[in-house]
Design a protein around this motif. Structure first.
Motif, PDB file in Angstrom:
ATOM      1  N   GLY A 117     -40.723 -25.805  31.775  1.00 25.09           N
ATOM      2  CA  GLY A 117     -39.468 -25.733  31.024  1.00 25.09           C
ATOM      3  C   GLY A 117     -39.618 -24.980  29.719  1.00 25.09           C
ATOM      4  O   GLY A 117     -38.820 -24.099  29.388  1.00 25.09           O
ATOM      5  N   SER A 126     -40.147 -21.286  30.362  1.00 24.49           N
ATOM      6  CA  SER A 126     -38.894 -20.615  30.715  1.00 24.49           C
ATOM      7  C   SER A 126     -38.025 -20.376  29.490  1.00 24.49           C
ATOM      8  O   SER A 126     -37.424 -19.304  29.343  1.00 24.49           O
ATOM      9  CB  SER A 126     -38.108 -21.445  31.741  1.00 24.49           C
ATOM     10  N   LEU A 127     -37.935 -21.361  28.605  1.00 23.17           N
ATOM     11  CA  LEU A 127     -37.131 -21.200  27.395  1.00 23.17           C
ATOM     12  C   LEU A 127     -37.726 -20.141  26.473  1.00 23.17           C
ATOM     13  O   LEU A 127     -36.989 -19.384  25.832  1.00 23.17           O
ATOM     14  CB  LEU A 127     -36.979 -22.531  26.675  1.00 23.17           C
ATOM     15  N   GLY A 144     -35.311 -23.380  32.356  1.00 24.60           N
ATOM     16  CA  GLY A 144     -36.021 -24.179  31.362  1.00 24.60           C
ATOM     17  C   GLY A 144     -35.399 -25.543  31.172  1.00 24.60           C
ATOM     18  O   GLY A 144     -36.102 -26.566  31.148  1.00 24.60           O
TER      19      GLY A 144
END
Length: 192
Positions: free
Chosen positions: A78, A81-82, A174
């Protein structure tokens, strides 16, 4: 007919489960083939363990340990991804995605789904079905069901990719992984 019974029961139990969400989130970011193959390989492994070792395998590793590992993996994916979403948006061509996918995503998907689904309701259902029906038929039916739900999730992830920007997809991915991390952490709390 045992394989069909297993297929229908496991398909219904797995539909909309976290492994489908994982497949969809990964397929949004990476090529479909390594994600699908990693998911199918994970389920073949899990079904083999469920049929061969039965309920005893779940008692060897405490549920809390599995839930904590899964939670940390989801949190890592997560945050990654962010970070990618907030970084300067660069256009990736297919060769960039292919290199990432071929080198890492198959094994990442395999590990993530194996840990996330270990001791899950579908694996326990496979254990119960194999105690009642012919184990090979149960393994075939369950494996086909889990492969079908994973392939459906990968397809859904890839079709979304065609309609939404990569930056938004990284953000959505994310957030999804962080939500799954919280769910796994809550499972660890309940197991404790």
């Amino acid at each position: 007919m045992d394989w069909l019974t297993s297929f229908l029961l496991i398909f219904a139990a797995e539909f909309g489960d976290k492994s489908q969400l994982v497949c969809m989130a990964l397929a949004v970011r990476y090529r479909a083939a390594p994600v699908a193959l990693g998911a199918v390989a994970a389920f073949l492994l899990l079904n083999t363990l469920a049929v061969v070792f039965g309920v005893a395998i779940a008692n060897w590793i405490p549920e809390i340990v599995i839930s904590i590992i899964v939670s940390l993996l989801f949190l890592f994916f997560g945050i990654q991804s962010l970070r990618e979403a907030s970084a300067e948006e660069e256009e990736l061509d297919d060769s960039d995605v292919a290199i990432k996918s071929q080198n890492h995503i198959f094994f990442s998907t395999l590990a993530l789904i194996t840990l996330a689904e270990f001791g899950d309701k579908t694996q326990l259902a496979v254990v119960a079905l194999s105690a009642r029906f012919e184990p090979l038929s149960v393994w075939i039916g369950a494996s086909l069901a889990l492969a079908a739900t994973s392939l459906m999730a990968v397809w859904a992830g890839r079709t979304i990719l065609q309609r939404i920007s990569i930056s938004l997809l990284h953000r959505l991915s994310g957030v999804l992984f962080i939500l799954l991390s919280l769910f796994a952490a809550y499972s660890a709390y309940l197991a404790y």
